[in-house]
Design a protein around this motif. Structure first.
Motif, PDB file in Angstrom:
ATOM      1  N   SER A  15      14.068  34.156  -9.799  1.00 58.10           N
ATOM      2  CA  SER A  15      13.378  35.007 -10.784  1.00 58.10           C
ATOM      3  C   SER A  15      11.876  34.768 -10.727  1.00 58.10           C
ATOM      4  O   SER A  15      11.076  35.710 -10.784  1.00 58.10           O
ATOM      5  CB  SER A  15      13.900  34.717 -12.194  1.00 58.10           C
ATOM      6  OG  SER A  15      15.260  35.082 -12.316  1.00 58.10           O
ATOM      7  N   LEU A  18      10.377  36.505  -7.728  1.00 56.35           N
ATOM      8  CA  LEU A  18      10.267  37.951  -7.942  1.00 56.35           C
ATOM      9  C   LEU A  18       9.097  38.287  -8.863  1.00 56.35           C
ATOM     10  O   LEU A  18       8.376  39.259  -8.643  1.00 56.35           O
ATOM     11  CB  LEU A  18      11.572  38.503  -8.523  1.00 56.35           C
ATOM     12  CG  LEU A  18      12.809  38.428  -7.619  1.00 56.35           C
ATOM     13  CD1 LEU A  18      14.028  38.975  -8.351  1.00 56.35           C
ATOM     14  CD2 LEU A  18      12.596  39.189  -6.317  1.00 56.35           C
ATOM     15  N   ALA A  35      17.005  34.464  -0.968  1.00 56.20           N
ATOM     16  CA  ALA A  35      18.229  35.162  -1.372  1.00 56.20           C
ATOM     17  C   ALA A  35      19.321  35.006  -0.325  1.00 56.20           C
ATOM     18  O   ALA A  35      20.504  34.862  -0.653  1.00 56.20           O
ATOM     19  CB  ALA A  35      17.929  36.640  -1.615  1.00 56.20           C
ATOM     20  N   HIS A  46      21.656  39.401  -7.132  1.00 57.43           N
ATOM     21  CA  HIS A  46      21.495  40.855  -7.232  1.00 57.43           C
ATOM     22  C   HIS A  46      21.261  41.259  -8.687  1.00 57.43           C
ATOM     23  O   HIS A  46      20.369  42.084  -8.974  1.00 57.43           O
ATOM     24  CB  HIS A  46      22.729  41.558  -6.687  1.00 57.43           C
ATOM     25  CG  HIS A  46      22.689  43.055  -6.822  1.00 57.43           C
ATOM     26  ND1 HIS A  46      21.971  43.873  -5.990  1.00 57.43           N
ATOM     27  CD2 HIS A  46      23.279  43.880  -7.743  1.00 57.43           C
ATOM     28  CE1 HIS A  46      22.110  45.129  -6.375  1.00 57.43           C
ATOM     29  NE2 HIS A  46      22.895  45.171  -7.422  1.00 57.43           N
ATOM     30  N   ILE A  49      17.776  40.551  -9.647  1.00 57.57           N
ATOM     31  CA  ILE A  49      16.824  41.577  -9.178  1.00 57.57           C
ATOM     32  C   ILE A  49      16.776  42.735 -10.177  1.00 57.57           C
ATOM     33  O   ILE A  49      15.691  43.192 -10.568  1.00 57.57           O
ATOM     34  CB  ILE A  49      17.237  42.094  -7.786  1.00 57.57           C
ATOM     35  CG1 ILE A  49      17.091  40.982  -6.739  1.00 57.57           C
ATOM     36  CG2 ILE A  49      16.380  43.302  -7.393  1.00 57.57           C
ATOM     37  CD1 ILE A  49      17.673  41.335  -5.386  1.00 57.57           C
ATOM     38  N   GLN A  52      14.935  41.712 -13.388  1.00 55.78           N
ATOM     39  CA  GLN A  52      13.478  41.653 -13.257  1.00 55.78           C
ATOM     40  C   GLN A  52      12.875  43.053 -13.134  1.00 55.78           C
ATOM     41  O   GLN A  52      11.773  43.304 -13.626  1.00 55.78           O
ATOM     42  CB  GLN A  52      13.098  40.801 -12.042  1.00 55.78           C
ATOM     43  CG  GLN A  52      13.443  39.326 -12.178  1.00 55.78           C
ATOM     44  CD  GLN A  52      12.802  38.678 -13.383  1.00 55.78           C
ATOM     45  OE1 GLN A  52      11.627  38.903 -13.663  1.00 55.78           O
ATOM     46  NE2 GLN A  52      13.569  37.889 -14.118  1.00 55.78           N
ATOM     47  N   ILE A  64       8.598  44.456  -6.107  1.00 56.45           N
ATOM     48  CA  ILE A  64      10.026  44.175  -5.911  1.00 56.45           C
ATOM     49  C   ILE A  64      10.654  45.254  -5.038  1.00 56.45           C
ATOM     50  O   ILE A  64      11.529  44.976  -4.210  1.00 56.45           O
ATOM     51  CB  ILE A  64      10.757  44.075  -7.270  1.00 56.45           C
ATOM     52  CG1 ILE A  64      10.272  42.843  -8.034  1.00 56.45           C
ATOM     53  CG2 ILE A  64      12.276  44.004  -7.065  1.00 56.45           C
ATOM     54  CD1 ILE A  64      10.873  42.696  -9.423  1.00 56.45           C
ATOM     55  N   LEU A  68      12.702  44.599  -1.615  1.00 58.07           N
ATOM     56  CA  LEU A  68      14.062  45.062  -1.316  1.00 58.07           C
ATOM     57  C   LEU A  68      14.176  45.576   0.115  1.00 58.07           C
ATOM     58  O   LEU A  68      15.208  45.394   0.773  1.00 58.07           O
ATOM     59  CB  LEU A  68      14.475  46.159  -2.303  1.00 58.07           C
ATOM     60  CG  LEU A  68      14.743  45.698  -3.741  1.00 58.07           C
ATOM     61  CD1 LEU A  68      15.048  46.896  -4.636  1.00 58.07           C
ATOM     62  CD2 LEU A  68      15.902  44.706  -3.775  1.00 58.07           C
ATOM     63  N   TYR A  83      24.730  42.283   0.013  1.00 56.98           N
ATOM     64  CA  TYR A  83      23.465  42.720  -0.587  1.00 56.98           C
ATOM     65  C   TYR A  83      23.253  44.215  -0.342  1.00 56.98           C
ATOM     66  O   TYR A  83      22.812  44.943  -1.230  1.00 56.98           O
ATOM     67  CB  TYR A  83      22.294  41.932   0.001  1.00 56.98           C
ATOM     68  CG  TYR A  83      22.092  40.568  -0.625  1.00 56.98           C
ATOM     69  CD1 TYR A  83      21.852  40.428  -1.996  1.00 56.98           C
ATOM     70  CD2 TYR A  83      22.115  39.417   0.162  1.00 56.98           C
ATOM     71  CE1 TYR A  83      21.663  39.179  -2.562  1.00 56.98           C
ATOM     72  CE2 TYR A  83      21.925  38.156  -0.401  1.00 56.98           C
ATOM     73  CZ  TYR A  83      21.699  38.044  -1.765  1.00 56.98           C
ATOM     74  OH  TYR A  83      21.515  36.802  -2.325  1.00 56.98           O
TER      75      TYR A  83
END
Length: 256
Positions: A15, A18, A35, A46, A49, A52, A64, A68, A83
């Motif tokens: 976290s 991110l 990750a 996940h 993500i 956040q 972010i 990704l 993922y």
């Protein structure tokens, strides 16, 4: 994953990564590698993500989104498809978080488009999915000014599109606007540099050929002279009769 690793600590560190993403590729790749290092916790990470994306500033959400792209590309190459599968499932939720319907994320529409196009080109997202999302984005791509509204512009600038007069906490303040401009400038600079970059594989191949090539020696010079003389003879033999006669006449020799 080692039994001594605390899942709560992994989640908290992820976290933090991110939340502190910036325009550099390094920060995105570092978070993606983290990750994948703890891929046994892929569902937890996940969900982290998504969490956040829905609680951070619009600038961070854009970062972010770029992250990704790195994560899904790396996961696809390492054949860790969980993922990829989870993001395919939740991509609409991601888009809604990065550029909400209320217009607060209008400045992020270009970011979303760029990342979606890249993921489609890499066969991570279906073309149909990207096309459907694009139809939604057109309605949200009104003006970047909506996302760059400053509280200094008055109460009207802070009102959401639904007309209820409630202040939208996601709008960018002056500091965030300046940060966003700087990060966008950094990204554009890297994109220009990458256009002129020579792929590493070409450089490596060139160095390999150079290392495998021996130094030029005396035998090489002799061979070169012999090959040149042979070439000259072949050129002379290939001339038609009247050209050979003309050359002989020029040297004072009869062609008969």
């Amino acid at each position: 994953m080692s039994a001594t690793v605390d899942p709560f600590e992994v989640r908290m560190r992820f976290s933090g990564q991110l939340q502190h993403l910036n325009a550099s590729t390094t920060s995105a790749q570092k978070a993606a590698q983290y990750a994948l290092k703890y891929k046994e916790m892929d569902e937890d990470l996940h969900s982290c993500i998504l969490e956040q994306l829905e609680k951070t500033s619009m600038n961070t959400r854009a970062n972010i989104m770029y992250f990704l792209e790195h994560l899904l590309e790396m996961a696809s190459k390492e054949r860790h498809n969980e993922y990829v599968r989870m993001m395919q499932r939740d991509i609409l939720r991601v888009v809604d978080a990065v550029c909400p319907e209320d217009g607060s994320g209008a400045a992020n529409v270009k970011v979303v488009r760029r990342v979606l196009q890249s993921l489609m080109n890499k066969s991570i997202l279906l073309e149909q999915t990207v096309t459907e999302i694009e139809a939604c984005l057109k309605e949200r791509d009104t003006s970047a000014d909506g996302g760059f509204s400053s509280p200094a512009n008055g109460d009207d600038a802070g009102r959401s599109r639904n007309g209820n007069g409630s202040s939208n906490s996601n709008r960018l303040d002056k500091r965030q606007i300046e940060q966003r401009i700087e990060e966008d400038r950094e990204r554009h600079k890297r994109m220009r540099e990458s256009m002129w970059a020579v792929p590493g594989t070409i450089q490596e191949e060139a160095m390999k050929l150079l290392e495998e090539t021996s130094d030029l020696g005396e035998d090489d010079h002799i061979l070169g002279v012999e090959e040149w003389e042979e070439f000259q003879r072949e050129v002379e033999d290939s001339k038609c009769h009247h050209l050979r006669g003309r050359a002989a006449a020029a040297n004072g020799v009869s062609s008969h």
